[in-house]
Design an enzyme around this catalytic site. Structure first.
Site, PDB file in Angstrom:
ATOM      1  N   GLU A  38      -9.770 -26.416 -39.530  1.00  0.00           N
ATOM      2  CA  GLU A  38     -10.813 -27.000 -38.701  1.00  0.00           C
ATOM      3  C   GLU A  38     -10.565 -26.479 -37.287  1.00  0.00           C
ATOM      4  OE1 GLU A  38     -11.041 -31.288 -38.567  1.00  0.00           O
ATOM      5  OE2 GLU A  38     -12.694 -31.200 -37.133  1.00  0.00           O
ATOM      6  N   ARG A 264       2.988 -31.246 -47.517  1.00  0.00           N
ATOM      7  CA  ARG A 264       2.863 -30.838 -46.122  1.00  0.00           C
ATOM      8  C   ARG A 264       4.229 -30.499 -45.570  1.00  0.00           C
ATOM      9  NH1 ARG A 264      -1.556 -32.659 -43.562  1.00  0.00           N
ATOM     10  NH2 ARG A 264      -1.256 -32.378 -41.346  1.00  0.00           N
ATOM     11  N   LYS A 274      -2.256 -32.510 -35.035  1.00  0.00           N
ATOM     12  CA  LYS A 274      -3.099 -31.811 -34.062  1.00  0.00           C
ATOM     13  C   LYS A 274      -3.550 -32.753 -32.953  1.00  0.00           C
ATOM     14  CE  LYS A 274      -5.886 -29.242 -36.783  1.00  0.00           C
ATOM     15  NZ  LYS A 274      -6.985 -28.340 -37.160  1.00  0.00           N
TER      16      LYS A 274
HETATM   17  P1  ATP Z   1      -6.660 -32.471 -38.997  1.00  0.00           P
HETATM   18  O1  ATP Z   1      -7.409 -32.294 -40.296  1.00  0.00           O
HETATM   19  O2  ATP Z   1      -6.071 -33.796 -38.781  1.00  0.00           O
HETATM   20  O3  ATP Z   1      -7.385 -31.960 -37.810  1.00  0.00           O
HETATM   21  P2  ATP Z   1      -4.870 -30.570 -40.136  1.00  0.00           P
HETATM   22  O4  ATP Z   1      -3.513 -30.222 -39.628  1.00  0.00           O
HETATM   23  O5  ATP Z   1      -5.052 -31.036 -41.522  1.00  0.00           O
HETATM   24  O6  ATP Z   1      -5.390 -31.575 -39.088  1.00  0.00           O
HETATM   25  P3  ATP Z   1      -6.699 -28.434 -40.705  1.00  0.00           P
HETATM   26  O7  ATP Z   1      -7.263 -27.458 -39.756  1.00  0.00           O
HETATM   27  O8  ATP Z   1      -7.617 -29.266 -41.499  1.00  0.00           O
HETATM   28  O9  ATP Z   1      -5.769 -29.320 -39.851  1.00  0.00           O
HETATM   29  O10 ATP Z   1      -5.686 -27.689 -41.670  1.00  0.00           O
HETATM   30  C1  ATP Z   1      -6.016 -26.511 -42.361  1.00  0.00           C
HETATM   31  C2  ATP Z   1      -5.195 -26.420 -43.602  1.00  0.00           C
HETATM   32  O11 ATP Z   1      -3.808 -26.436 -43.299  1.00  0.00           O
HETATM   33  C3  ATP Z   1      -5.455 -27.583 -44.535  1.00  0.00           C
HETATM   34  O12 ATP Z   1      -5.620 -27.086 -45.852  1.00  0.00           O
HETATM   35  C4  ATP Z   1      -4.220 -28.415 -44.435  1.00  0.00           C
HETATM   36  O13 ATP Z   1      -3.952 -29.059 -45.639  1.00  0.00           O
HETATM   37  C5  ATP Z   1      -3.140 -27.388 -44.079  1.00  0.00           C
HETATM   38  N1  ATP Z   1      -2.075 -28.015 -43.304  1.00  0.00           N
HETATM   39  C6  ATP Z   1      -2.214 -28.748 -42.184  1.00  0.00           C
HETATM   40  N2  ATP Z   1      -1.032 -29.222 -41.765  1.00  0.00           N
HETATM   41  C7  ATP Z   1      -0.106 -28.788 -42.651  1.00  0.00           C
HETATM   42  C8  ATP Z   1       1.311 -28.952 -42.779  1.00  0.00           C
HETATM   43  N3  ATP Z   1       2.013 -29.670 -41.898  1.00  0.00           N
HETATM   44  N4  ATP Z   1       1.923 -28.362 -43.824  1.00  0.00           N
HETATM   45  C9  ATP Z   1       1.221 -27.630 -44.712  1.00  0.00           C
HETATM   46  N5  ATP Z   1      -0.099 -27.443 -44.650  1.00  0.00           N
HETATM   47  C10 ATP Z   1      -0.766 -28.005 -43.638  1.00  0.00           C
END
Ligand code: ATP
Ligand code: MG
Length: 564
Positions: A38, A264, A274
């Site tokens: 995102e 994660r 984030k």
């Molecule tokens: P948010 O959705 O709260 O803004 P997010 O960290 O999930 O934060 P995204 O941009 O949706 O951000 O993440 C993109 C991809 O990265 C998603 O598929 C998510 O599952 C993966 N991802 C995010 N954080 C982690 C992490 N700490 N470890 C592994 N994969 C992650």
């Protein structure tokens, strides 16, 4: 076993096992994955795990990986983030070719599918205020309550939904919900919201839309449109999987992707939320998204971490299904291991102490040959100037050394790396009693650092020639948070480390460091790995410490081995 399949088996994990089984059983002809960020912030080391997994399996199995921006919430998304994300994925070593997509590419199709659900009696427009809707969803032990609008006739739903699109209603006035099961044990199935009204311009679609699909409504269908075979996401989406499948079952999608969840990445002393990272940037707790203390890929790059080390780290932690916390020392270990192999060795003095070699002629200098990387003969050698006035590390001298201190002390002889043996003859102090200079002598017969008579010294120290040295600022970084689990007791900001940067402004570097490139780390002998900061471009040399030499993780491992 072929070489290729041997390599595949080497990095095996449950995701790769699933993919191999699907290929073997011909459930899919090729592997198609996607990385779906995102664009509401910069990528961090946690995202790197997901990127390495998605792009990595596509590479290994001869498939492809799409980069898809999950741009469904324009209130928080920006073009600058879209650009930064692309830069960072490339930096990490991956390429999506021409498979760059956006959830917003599918807004028309998603909207049409939403109308389809309405027509099928599977979605309705709900005017219940959001607060009330939340309480009406019930709890894990109590079923949800039906909204009075749940049984609205199809024609009325369709009319209202079209007027929502036309911009007739203000934000929050009504939403479109799926009609699934208010008594479901899975809260995600209790009539989830599909569309909300948001009069906000979108970085890509501008003002074409004033209602936007939710993540849940956009994600699986986008996967289906792109014919993703394996939709890999983190564990918090496990409970969303029944909903993901419900949409695919109830819409005429062109393909049937499947979602799989992995753990994660969590790291000690590190925040990977984030929302919190954005707050650190907005409120100036760090200098920006690329502050070298940040766990963002941009921050790591600026600190001098090479992309290979990030990939090595991700490989080392493996792909598990259970959540865990990884010791940040393991990350540092991966960085150090990689840099040890590739980084050029240089000499730099962080806290200089002046040394005058009394028997070395004034005005004379010479160049000594130094090895660039003992781990890599092809890195060759360089010439380092030596002269009568040098700097050594202040810590390398003690006037009254305790028993185990082997470095320089009054009357003692030590080796200057690749140069000469020197002996300390006199200590000069200022009025406050601080040592400000050492008067030494050198033994010309020890040129290159070895005594022809075979006599030994207990220490080898780094040094720079005072006249030839480059003045620099060196920034040492410490963890941004004081707790291994920042925020565990409430306010994450109260766990910020007030001493996370230590700027040393009087450092002296050997002249070859004038050629160091921004972002490329070298080893400062005996001190650690350092790289020039972009701030150097304004003229004055500024270096960041990428990582020190002391390997806490190797010690943890050694202690573990000793206990087994
Ligand atoms: P948010 O959705 O709260 O803004 P997010 O960290 O999930 O934060 P995204 O941009 O949706 O951000 O993440 C993109 C991809 O990265 C998603 O598929 C998510 O599952 C993966 N991802 C995010 N954080 C982690 C992490 N700490 N470890 C592994 N994969 C992650
Ligand atoms: Mg997310």
């Amino acid at each position: 076993m072929s070489e290729e399949s041997a390599e595949r088996t080497a990095g095996r994990d449950f995701v790769r096992d699933i993919i191999q089984a699907d290929l073997d059983a011909k459930r899919c002809a090729e592997v198609v994955t996607r990385f779906p960020p995102e664009p509401n912030g910069y990528l961090h080391i946690g995202h790197a795990k997901s990127i390495c997994l998605n792009f990595g399996v596509a590479q290994e199995f001869g498939g492809r990986c799409h980069l898809r921006f999950d741009d469904t919430n324009p209130a928080k998304e920006e073009q600058a983030y879209i650009d930064a994300i692309q830069r960072d994925v490339r930096w990490l070593g991956y390429d999506w070719g021409n498979h760059l997509f956006h959830a917003s590419d599918y807004f028309e199709q998603l909207y049409a599918w939403a109308e389809r659900l309405i027509q099928d009696g599977k979605a309705y427009v709900d005017d219940t205020p959001l607060e009330q809707m939340r309480t009406m969803r019930g709890t894990l032990t109590e079923p949800g309550q039906a909204s009075v609008y749940r049984d609205r006739p199809v024609a009325e739903n369709l009319d209202l939904f079209r007027r929502m699109r036309a911009g007739e209603f203000p934000n929050g006035a009504r939403v479109l919900r799926a009609k699934i099961d208010l008594a479901s044990g899975n809260m995600n199935l209790r009539d989830p919201v599909l569309y909300r009204i948001l009069h906000v311009a979108h970085p890509r679609t501008g003002t074409a839309w004033c209602l936007y699909p939710t993540y849940d409504f956009a994600h699986g269908q986008s996967d289906a449109i792109e014919r993703i075979t394996h939709s890999l996401c983190t564990l918090e989406f496990e409970d969303h999987r029944p909903l993901y499948d419900w949409f695919l079952d109830n819409l005429p999608v062109p393909a049937r992707p499947r979602q799989y969840e992995f753990a994660r990445l969590n790291l000690t002393y590190t925040v990977l939320s984030k929302r919190t990272l954005t707050e650190l940037v907005r409120h100036g707790h760090v200098s920006g998204w690329d502050d070298p203390r940040m766990p963002t890929l941009a921050g790591l790059r600026r600190r001098g971490v090479p992309p290979e080390a990030v990939r090595d780290f991700v490989r080392a932690i493996g792909m598990a299904r259970a959540n865990s916390v990884v010791d940040v020392a393991m990350f540092d270990h991966a960085v150090r291991e990689h840099l040890n192999k590739v980084a050029l060795r240089r000499m730099a003095v962080l806290r200089p102490l002046k040394v005058v070699i009394e028997n070395y002629p004034e005005g004379q200098s010479e160049e000594l040959e130094c090895v660039n990387n003992p781990e890599d003969a092809s890195a060759g050698t360089r010439r380092v100037p030596f002269s009568r006035e040098l700097y050594i590390e202040h810590d390398d001298f003690l006037e009254n050394p305790p028993k185990k201190f082997f470095r320089l002390a009054p009357g003692r002889e030590v080796r200057l790396r690749s140069a000469y043996f020197i002996t300390c003859r006199e200590v000069i102090k200022n009025a406050a009693g601080t040592v400000v200079e050492l008067r030494c002598t050198y033994d010309p017969a020890t040129r290159g650092g070895n005594a022809p008579d075979g006599r030994k010294v207990q220490a080898t120290m780094h040094w720079v020639s005072a006249r030839h040295a480059i003045a620099a600022e060196v920034r040492l970084y410490h963890p941004l948070f004081t707790r291994p689990d920042p925020g565990a007791t409430g306010d994450v900001l109260s766990d910020l480390n007030p001493q996370s940067v230590e700027a040393l402004s009087a450092c002296r570097l050997e002249p070859a460091l004038a050629q160091a490139s921004v972002g490329v780390a070298v080893q400062f002998e005996r001190l650690g790995y350092f790289c020039p900061d972009p701030d150097s471009e304004s003229g004055r040399a500024v270096f960041n410490r990428t990582v020190g030499l002391r390997d806490a993780w190797a010690r943890v491992q050694a202690a573990g081995a000793a206990n087994r």
